[in-house]
Design a protein around this motif. Sequence first.
Motif, PDB file in Angstrom:
ATOM      1  N   GLU A  94       1.121  -1.290  -4.983  1.00  0.00           N
ATOM      2  CA  GLU A  94       1.763   0.042  -5.678  1.00  0.00           C
ATOM      3  C   GLU A  94       2.855   0.296  -6.109  1.00  0.00           C
ATOM      4  O   GLU A  94       3.566  -0.588  -5.211  1.00  0.00           O
ATOM      5  CB  GLU A  94       1.358   1.312  -4.633  1.00  0.00           C
ATOM      6  CG  GLU A  94       0.334   1.925  -4.055  1.00  0.00           C
ATOM      7  CD  GLU A  94      -0.356   2.543  -5.190  1.00  0.00           C
ATOM      8  OE1 GLU A  94      -0.013   3.079  -5.849  1.00  0.00           O
ATOM      9  OE2 GLU A  94      -1.495   2.417  -4.599  1.00  0.00           O
ATOM     10  N   LYS A  95       3.565   0.997  -6.826  1.00  0.00           N
ATOM     11  CA  LYS A  95       4.534   0.942  -7.868  1.00  0.00           C
ATOM     12  C   LYS A  95       5.031  -0.951  -7.907  1.00  0.00           C
ATOM     13  O   LYS A  95       6.514  -0.243  -7.675  1.00  0.00           O
ATOM     14  CB  LYS A  95       5.603   1.356  -6.506  1.00  0.00           C
ATOM     15  CG  LYS A  95       5.218   3.111  -6.289  1.00  0.00           C
ATOM     16  CD  LYS A  95       5.045   4.244  -7.321  1.00  0.00           C
ATOM     17  CE  LYS A  95       5.166   5.828  -7.633  1.00  0.00           C
ATOM     18  NZ  LYS A  95       4.314   6.385  -8.129  1.00  0.00           N
ATOM     19  N   THR A 147       0.893  -1.619   0.321  1.00  0.00           N
ATOM     20  CA  THR A 147      -0.013   0.157  -0.304  1.00  0.00           C
ATOM     21  C   THR A 147       0.702   1.389  -0.362  1.00  0.00           C
ATOM     22  O   THR A 147       0.228   2.279  -0.360  1.00  0.00           O
ATOM     23  CB  THR A 147      -1.007   0.243   1.510  1.00  0.00           C
ATOM     24  OG1 THR A 147      -0.408   0.206   3.100  1.00  0.00           O
ATOM     25  CG2 THR A 147      -2.007  -1.398   0.811  1.00  0.00           C
ATOM     26  N   SER A 148       1.982   1.091   0.259  1.00  0.00           N
ATOM     27  CA  SER A 148       3.196   2.016   0.528  1.00  0.00           C
ATOM     28  C   SER A 148       3.376   2.653  -0.828  1.00  0.00           C
ATOM     29  O   SER A 148       4.145   1.619  -1.812  1.00  0.00           O
ATOM     30  CB  SER A 148       3.765   1.668   1.674  1.00  0.00           C
ATOM     31  OG  SER A 148       4.797   3.055   1.211  1.00  0.00           O
ATOM     32  N   GLU A 149       3.361   4.011  -0.831  1.00  0.00           N
ATOM     33  CA  GLU A 149       4.381   4.139  -2.480  1.00  0.00           C
ATOM     34  C   GLU A 149       5.953   4.585  -3.040  1.00  0.00           C
ATOM     35  O   GLU A 149       6.737   4.711  -2.897  1.00  0.00           O
ATOM     36  CB  GLU A 149       3.849   5.505  -3.114  1.00  0.00           C
ATOM     37  CG  GLU A 149       2.065   5.219  -3.447  1.00  0.00           C
ATOM     38  CD  GLU A 149       1.747   6.738  -4.564  1.00  0.00           C
ATOM     39  OE1 GLU A 149       2.611   7.548  -4.577  1.00  0.00           O
ATOM     40  OE2 GLU A 149       0.363   6.381  -4.731  1.00  0.00           O
ATOM     41  N   THR A 150       6.811   3.999  -1.207  1.00  0.00           N
ATOM     42  CA  THR A 150       7.746   4.437  -0.609  1.00  0.00           C
ATOM     43  C   THR A 150       8.773   3.345  -0.314  1.00  0.00           C
ATOM     44  O   THR A 150       8.887   3.512   0.703  1.00  0.00           O
ATOM     45  CB  THR A 150       7.725   5.664   0.249  1.00  0.00           C
ATOM     46  OG1 THR A 150       7.274   5.721   1.016  1.00  0.00           O
ATOM     47  CG2 THR A 150       7.476   7.504  -0.754  1.00  0.00           C
TER      48      THR A 150
END
Length: 616
Positions: free
Chosen positions: A144-145, A116-119
């Motif tokens: 994500e990503k 769920t994190s983009e980083t």
Amino acid sequence: MANTNREKLFTEFPPVSTEQWEAVITTDLKGADYDRKLVWKTAEGFNVRPYYRAENLDGLKFLGSEAGVFPYVRGTRAHNRWLIHQTVIVKDVKEANAVALKILMAGVNSLEFKITSETFTAEELDTLLNEISIKDIELTFSGEKMAHVAELVLAKIEKEKLPADEIHLNFCIDPLVKNLTKKGAFCSPNGQTCFEKLAELIRKAKPYKHVRMVTVSGHIFSNSGSTIVEELAFALAAGHDYLVRLMDMGFSVDEAAKTIRFSLAITSNYFMEMAKLRAGRMLWANIVKAYNPEKNCACKMFTHAVTSSWNQTAYDPYVNMLRGTTEAMSATIAGIHSLEVTPFNAAFEDPNDFSMRIARNVELLLKHEAHFDQVVDPAGGSYYIENLTQSIATEAWKLFREIEEKGGYTAAYESGFIVERVKASAAAKDKSIATRRLILLGANQYPNFTEVASKDLTEKAVTRTESEGNTLTPYRGAMAFEEMRLHVDRSGKEPKAFMLTCGSLAMARARSQFSCNFFACAGIKVIDNTFFKSVEEGVKAALESKAEIVVVCASDDDYAEVAPKVKELLGGKAILVVAGAPACTPELEAQGIKNFINVKSNVLETLKFYLKEMGI
């Protein structure tokens, strides 16, 4: 002696010809239209006969092939040992790791992490995979990503020098379906940037034989309301687009095909879903074969199945366990690489320990108690399913060819063709749900009369998000009913519908049961009654109940006399509804009786009307 007995047995059961069957059926129909009564006209574009016989297998060219042999109708392997797949949503990496370790010890051997994190960082990846033996399970990453996550995962397995032949990885990178359906357009002209990055990742993963970078998210079509044929055709078209693009970028057809994974939804259309998976393998095998791969194994469709979220309900959610079970049976009988049973509460909250365990146990039971993994393609040879397989393959191939004539998946999508088709199918399904031609137990039929929405059920969970422009947004078919019912539950009122049963006892009870189910779908409290000996007795009880709606339940012959009398005695103190469509309807309407409910009613719109009349 044994042969003699066998011959005697067969002489006692002489063969019955199709003509004889048809003659008996025609007699039993007593003049009724054969096609209207017995032929199922599917939304997929073909008709299904009431029965099939051996002669209906004539002309089916794919018959006779075995599992593991081209064109793989019966399966891509000579066994049916699928992987039990489960998804862990990664919000906190330590918590996700703990959940993953727990479910791996409970029978899961195909683990998906939804980031769920983009980083997302390499350190977080290490924590997420702590104590997980990567070479002993199949790992899938989504969210994500994904390109960035794939870089991190490949770097980790290279750094740890894990055995290349023992690594099984899947990445849900899907610019054509997942990204395009969400945004309606690529982030760069023709998706060039996306595909250049994808090609780079595929080259990096080349040393690992069991790494698939592309996942064609066919389930998005199904969960947005498409038909079975549309889901299959669009998924195959997207897969073909990937195949062509990757070959144009320098990959062989073998390399391109072996990096593609299909994710398909399994709905409650039990036999049709079996046929879909069988037809899909056959069509994909022929698509890839057209490019002359070095080995036939490149033609094998690598299929992950996930039970449908479209038909899940937020009210009476335990029914979702039944849906998931039959859907899992369809998938495993037909044969898949891996299967995820959607937890029963996924429609309205993040899955918890209990719902994940129940979902897991469906597959464990199918394996260890029903032994579905010990039989390869048990549906093979069934007159019905073999014909369904052919029909779905024929219609899906027509649609696939139509997409190719438009320039391929990307061109067809950008022209609006695919979104228009799916939205039209979704609208047809919505109408069928509203009129109860399509049943969703617990939502538009047989609701739990005593259920009231919990505080945790949010409006967001039952409110459909309309897609804008050339995009698709998955939804659940029950949402319109659930949104209406939640509005009633949160209104602070307790509307009631009183069943005034009189006249013919049998018809009164039948119509009372129908009406109770009808009004309870909106969260209206129903007051059922066995029988009233007189209209006066019934009206007196109705007025004492202070019900806003009084439903007269009697026979058609009784209504001409009973309904006007009830109207007179009620004196406008409640909304009068007649259950049924009696021949005397025009006469009743002339006397001011306007409200009728019957099997042809649009249940959703009718209930909304009554709620509005009651000020809700």
